[in-house]
Design a protein around this motif. Structure first.
Motif, PDB file in Angstrom:
ATOM      1  N   ARG B  26       0.898  -1.382  -0.035  1.00  0.00           N
ATOM      2  CA  ARG B  26       0.138  -0.241   0.027  1.00  0.00           C
ATOM      3  C   ARG B  26       0.783   1.253  -0.086  1.00  0.00           C
ATOM      4  O   ARG B  26       0.444   2.174  -0.335  1.00  0.00           O
ATOM      5  CB  ARG B  26      -1.019   0.001   1.213  1.00  0.00           C
ATOM      6  N   LEU B  95      -1.522   4.283  -0.848  1.00  0.00           N
ATOM      7  CA  LEU B  95      -2.127   4.471  -2.302  1.00  0.00           C
ATOM      8  C   LEU B  95      -3.876   4.412  -2.521  1.00  0.00           C
ATOM      9  O   LEU B  95      -4.263   4.671  -3.457  1.00  0.00           O
ATOM     10  CB  LEU B  95      -1.411   3.602  -3.318  1.00  0.00           C
ATOM     11  N   ASP B  96      -4.066   3.550  -1.578  1.00  0.00           N
ATOM     12  CA  ASP B  96      -5.541   3.486  -1.700  1.00  0.00           C
ATOM     13  C   ASP B  96      -6.492   4.540  -1.301  1.00  0.00           C
ATOM     14  O   ASP B  96      -7.639   5.112  -1.958  1.00  0.00           O
ATOM     15  CB  ASP B  96      -6.008   2.569  -0.615  1.00  0.00           C
ATOM     16  N   VAL B  98      -5.068   7.564  -2.384  1.00  0.00           N
ATOM     17  CA  VAL B  98      -4.935   8.536  -3.697  1.00  0.00           C
ATOM     18  C   VAL B  98      -5.592   7.979  -4.761  1.00  0.00           C
ATOM     19  O   VAL B  98      -5.213   7.323  -5.525  1.00  0.00           O
ATOM     20  CB  VAL B  98      -3.710   8.414  -3.723  1.00  0.00           C
ATOM     21  N   LYS B  99      -7.085   8.484  -4.883  1.00  0.00           N
ATOM     22  CA  LYS B  99      -7.931   7.878  -5.959  1.00  0.00           C
ATOM     23  C   LYS B  99      -8.692   9.138  -6.855  1.00  0.00           C
ATOM     24  O   LYS B  99      -9.692   9.077  -7.042  1.00  0.00           O
ATOM     25  CB  LYS B  99      -8.931   6.863  -5.579  1.00  0.00           C
ATOM     26  N   ASP B 100      -7.971  10.267  -6.949  1.00  0.00           N
ATOM     27  CA  ASP B 100      -8.506  11.479  -7.580  1.00  0.00           C
ATOM     28  C   ASP B 100      -8.670  11.114  -9.181  1.00  0.00           C
ATOM     29  O   ASP B 100      -9.441  11.765  -9.540  1.00  0.00           O
ATOM     30  CB  ASP B 100      -7.689  12.862  -7.483  1.00  0.00           C
ATOM     31  N   LEU B 101      -7.963  10.213  -9.565  1.00  0.00           N
ATOM     32  CA  LEU B 101      -8.242   9.812 -11.034  1.00  0.00           C
ATOM     33  C   LEU B 101      -9.694   9.032 -11.247  1.00  0.00           C
ATOM     34  O   LEU B 101      -9.793   8.795 -12.343  1.00  0.00           O
ATOM     35  CB  LEU B 101      -7.081   9.142 -11.716  1.00  0.00           C
ATOM     36  N   LYS B 102     -10.339   8.806 -10.245  1.00  0.00           N
ATOM     37  CA  LYS B 102     -11.563   8.162 -10.129  1.00  0.00           C
ATOM     38  C   LYS B 102     -12.531   8.786 -11.035  1.00  0.00           C
ATOM     39  O   LYS B 102     -12.769   9.918 -11.307  1.00  0.00           O
ATOM     40  CB  LYS B 102     -12.390   8.171  -8.711  1.00  0.00           C
ATOM     41  N   GLY B 103     -12.963   7.967 -12.054  1.00  0.00           N
ATOM     42  CA  GLY B 103     -13.738   8.540 -13.373  1.00  0.00           C
ATOM     43  C   GLY B 103     -15.366   8.984 -12.690  1.00  0.00           C
ATOM     44  O   GLY B 103     -15.814   8.638 -11.662  1.00  0.00           O
TER      45      GLY B 103
END
Lengths: 709, 103
Positions: B26, B95-96, B98-103
């Motif tokens: 992680r 990293l779990d 960090v998910k700003d690129l979620k669509g």
């Protein structure tokens, strides 16, 4: 080419510049305005004299030089404008600038108290520019443009005191009535252009008044067998009828007396109204084209016959109305209409020289009479009713003397006054006219009436006792003075200066100069020494006293003298011997012939006739057009708008219920699809990596086992 | 077993280890270490195919790997800088989260 021909344009341009400079200056600069206007006229007068000198002494044949240049292009053709110098132009130039200058000078005194002094001189100068443009024009186009400038300034100056409703109405009447005539002129102009392809009067053999064009036009015939020249000539004459106040378009001219008196003198007596006569004289070659060579006297054509008859009828018609008028200026106005009729008749029966001679002499003595009446009105505190005057001989000796000269000249008092010689020449030619003798008799009757009404006027104004006084002078003239924008703190309001007074020198000096010319001018056109005739036609003349006593000439002179003396005697008998005592007293003629007098006083009810025919018809037509506009055309427009509205409503319905529905459904499904696929993008990098790993493993498995199978 | 096969087996093992680390850990830096392991597995493959290939005298594989390592160094520098920037921004290196690129 003579240098003066090249610089002839300066004569009208100078007053126009003066008008422009006055127009842009501020109100209080009265001296500047008067100086500019008078100065431009004085320079114009000097140039006119040079032009006049250039036309003198050319022996046989008429002097004529033209200067033209192309102005505007339309289609493949250039429209030329230019000017011409010939005796007709030169004599008019001298007359207009000279009389104009004197009247301008007179105006300085007459308008001294007016608030709008600057505006007045601006308009006067503009008028002079237009009038001089009319005179020098060598193309009917330029002529027409100047003619309209003159019409415009006439409108502006009649309506100069526009806060008086009667002045505003008179201005409108003048403008609209002359417009009827101008329409004829315009049509004639267009037709002439269609026929000849040029509007230049003289153009070295190519002009529309020269032989080649006239011959070509004579070959055509229009309806009724008239030559085209006749038809065009009559249309152009219609313009002259409007401008020169001939029957039946004379109604505007007496009303035009609402304007300031110098305007009446300049525009509505001496120059502008004579422009119509000048126009006929200018297009005389067109009018007389195709005439059979007459055994003696002038040629006779249909167009000229019409001119003669209109002139003769106008002469007697207006003279009879003048007998029963009470306004000093209206009497002179009808007299002007009548004299213009004489000029037309002179053109018709005797040619250019005869009509123009009367025009020139008339310009001087009628300007004199009008300015004299202005002096009288000024002296009597803006009173115009002859019944309220009387006995002014005592108060205004100079005015009386010059007025008497003008009156005798107008009446045609034998031998010593210009009016006698010029009127006699017209009557002489009328008696020799081969077509009919009736115009001659009408002219004689008119001459009798002229002498009569002028005697009546002079007797009422200058003889007897002063009838204006405290009681009349309050209401009327008070209102007048007020309406004219006068600021006279003085005098007749406080009551001690009720008596008339003589006018200042700035007014009387021009009068005296005019009076001198009113006498002397006649001698350039006597039968013994017909210099004027020779000047216009280009023949050399010599002094020959015996011509005076030739048979025909002498009898006519005696007859005309008898007519004049009868008229004068009748006037003296009816009005001179027993003066009216009060303002209310009935006129002598009214007591004797009430019905006739009322008819004359009401101008044969011509205005009322027009009121009930032309104007009623016009109002009806206007009402009909309004009806059409409101209900037929308006309805159509309304219908179209409603159809458009209905269609728009339908479109909106389709848009909202049909088109939008489909698009909305499409959008919704697309959005759902997007939402579903976006769920795969968790944003966790390691998930992506995992997917890549699984895909890699699957790829390898596929490559290893897939190939074997 | 030839030396080439031994090398390839070793590199496969190294790659699998790196991949497992990159996928499962992680912490961002540990994931970067995994990625470096995978890259080195590829380098081992390149060296092996050069060394036991038809032209070992030509030094091609060696040069190739030298470039690859330089690239890996630059990549590591950029990756570490990104990790630091994300940490400053998010106050975490998990990293779990960090998910700003979620669509």
């Amino acid at each position: 080419m003579n240098w003066i021909v090249q610089y002839l344009w300066l004569i009208p341009v100078l007053p126009m510049l003066a008008a422009g400079i006055i127009a842009v200056n501020k109100q209080p600069q009265r001296k500047l305005a008067a100086t500019l206007a008078i100065g431009s006229m004085a320079v114009g007068f000097l140039l006119s004299l040079c032009a006049f000198a250039a036309t003198l002494g050319h022996g046989e044949g008429t002097f004529r030089e033209v200067f033209s240049f192309p102005w505007i292009q339309f289609g493949g053709q250039w429209m030329d404008i230019g000017w011409v110098l010939d005796p007709l132009t030169a004599i008019m130039l001298v007359m207009v600038t000279f009389v104009g200058m004197l009247i301008f000078i007179f105006s300085v005194g007459y308008m001294a108290h007016d608030q709008n002094f600057m505006r007045f001189f601006c308009f006067l100068a503009l008028f002079a520019a237009g009038m001089l443009g009319v005179v020098i024009a060598n193309s009917l186009f330029l002529f027409f443009v100047s003619w309209e400038i003159v019409g415009l300034t006439s409108y502006l100056l009649i309506g100069f005191w526009f806060h008086k409703p009667s002045a505003a109405a008179a201005a409108k009447k003048a403008f609209i009535t002359t417009r009827i005539g101008d329409l004829g002129l315009l049509l004639g102009m267009v037709w002439l252009y269609a026929q000849t392809g040029t509007l230049n009067f003289y153009d070295h053999g190519n002009g529309c008044l020269e032989q080649s064009a006239l011959t070509a036009m004579l070959a055509h015939a229009t309806v009724g067998g008239f030559a085209v020249t006749t038809a065009i000539g009559l249309l152009i004459f219609l313009g002259a009828v409007g401008k020169s106040g001939q029957v039946p378009l004379h109604v505007w001219l007496p009303d035009a007396m609402e304007g300031p008196t110098p305007v009446s003198a300049l525009i509505h007596a001496a120059t502008m109204v004579a422009a119509g006569v000048f126009l006929v004289a200018r297009v005389y070659p067109l009018m007389s084209a195709g005439a059979l060579p007459a055994e003696h006297g002038a040629p006779v054509t249909t167009a000229l016959t019409v001119v003669t008859w209109v002139g003769a009828i106008t002469a007697i018609f207006a003279a009879s109305i003048a007998v029963a008028q009470n306004d000093i200026k209206r009497i002179l106005a009808y007299s002007t209409v009548s004299q213009l009729g004489y000029m037309m008749m002179g053109l018709g029966v005797g040619g250019v020289a005869v009509g123009m001679f009367h025009l020139i002499t008339h310009a001087f003595f009628k300007a004199l009479l009008f300015l004299g009446s202005g002096s009288v009105i000024h002296g009597c505190h803006e009173e115009q009713d002859v019944r309220k005057m009387g006995g002014l001989k005592k108060y205004m000796p100079v005015t009386f003397a010059v007025y008497a000269v003008g009156m005798l000249a107008l009446s045609g008092f034998p031998l010593f006054f210009s009016g006698f010689w010029s009127k006699d020449e017209i009557l002489h030619h009328a008696s020799n006219w081969s077509a009919s003798h009736v115009p001659f008799y009408l002219g004689c009757a008119g001459a009798l009436l002229t002498a009569f009404y002028m005697t009546r006027q002079v007797a009422l104004v200058f003889f007897g006792k002063y009838r204006g006084g405290a009681q009349e002078n309050t209401a009327d003239s008070h209102a007048d003075a007020h309406a004219h924008g006068h600021h006279q703190p003085s005098a007749h309001e406080t009551g001690h200066d009720q008596t008339p007074h003589e006018s200042p020198a700035v007014m009387t000096v021009p009068l005296i100069i005019l009076a001198v010319f009113a006498v002397l001018l006649g001698f350039v056109g006597t039968p013994a020494w017909p210099w004027f005739d020779g000047y216009m036609t280009g023949e050399t003349v010599s002094f020959d006293f015996s011509k005076l006593t030739e048979s025909g000439t002498l009898e006519l002179m005696v007859a005309s003298a008898v007519i004049v003396f009868t008229g004068l005697g009748l006037g003296v008998f009816l009005y001179g011997k027993r003066q009216r005592k009060t303002v209310e007293e009935k006129d002598v003629l009214e007591a004797a012939q009430p019905a006739l007098f009322t008819l004359l006083q009401n101008k044969y009810y011509i205005d009322e006739l027009y009121e009930h025919t032309v104007i009623r018809f016009n109002a009806l037509a206007a009402w009909f057009c309004d009806f059409l506009d409101q209900w037929i055309f308006g309805g159509a427009v309304l219908l179209v708008s409603y159809v458009t509205l209905g269609l728009a409503w339908l479109y909106r319905l389709m848009d909202e219920k049909l088109v939008n529905f489909g698009f909305d459904a499409g959008c919704d499904s697309l959005r759902g699809l997007g939402g579903g696929s976006s769920r795969l993008h968790t944003g966790r990098v390691q998930t992506y990596l995992r997917v890549i790993g699984v895909a890699l493993v699957l790829l390898i498995l596929f490559l290893v086992w897939g190939r074997k199978a | 077993m030839t030396p080439l096969q031994v090398c390839l087996l070793f590199s496969a093992l190294l790659f699998a280890t790196g991949f497992a680390g990159a996928v499962t850990r992680r912490h961002a830096i540990l994931v970067l270490i995994g990625i470096e392991l995978m890259l080195n597995a590829a380098n081992v493959n390149l060296i092996a195919f050069w060394r036991f290939g038809p032209h070992p005298e030509a030094l091609t594989g060696f040069i190739f790997v030298l470039f690859s390592m330089a690239l890996a160094a630059a990549e590591a520098a950029v990756g570490l800088a990104l990790v630091i920037a994300i940490f400053r921004h998010k106050k975490t290196s998990n990293l779990d989260e960090v998910k700003d690129l979620k669509g």
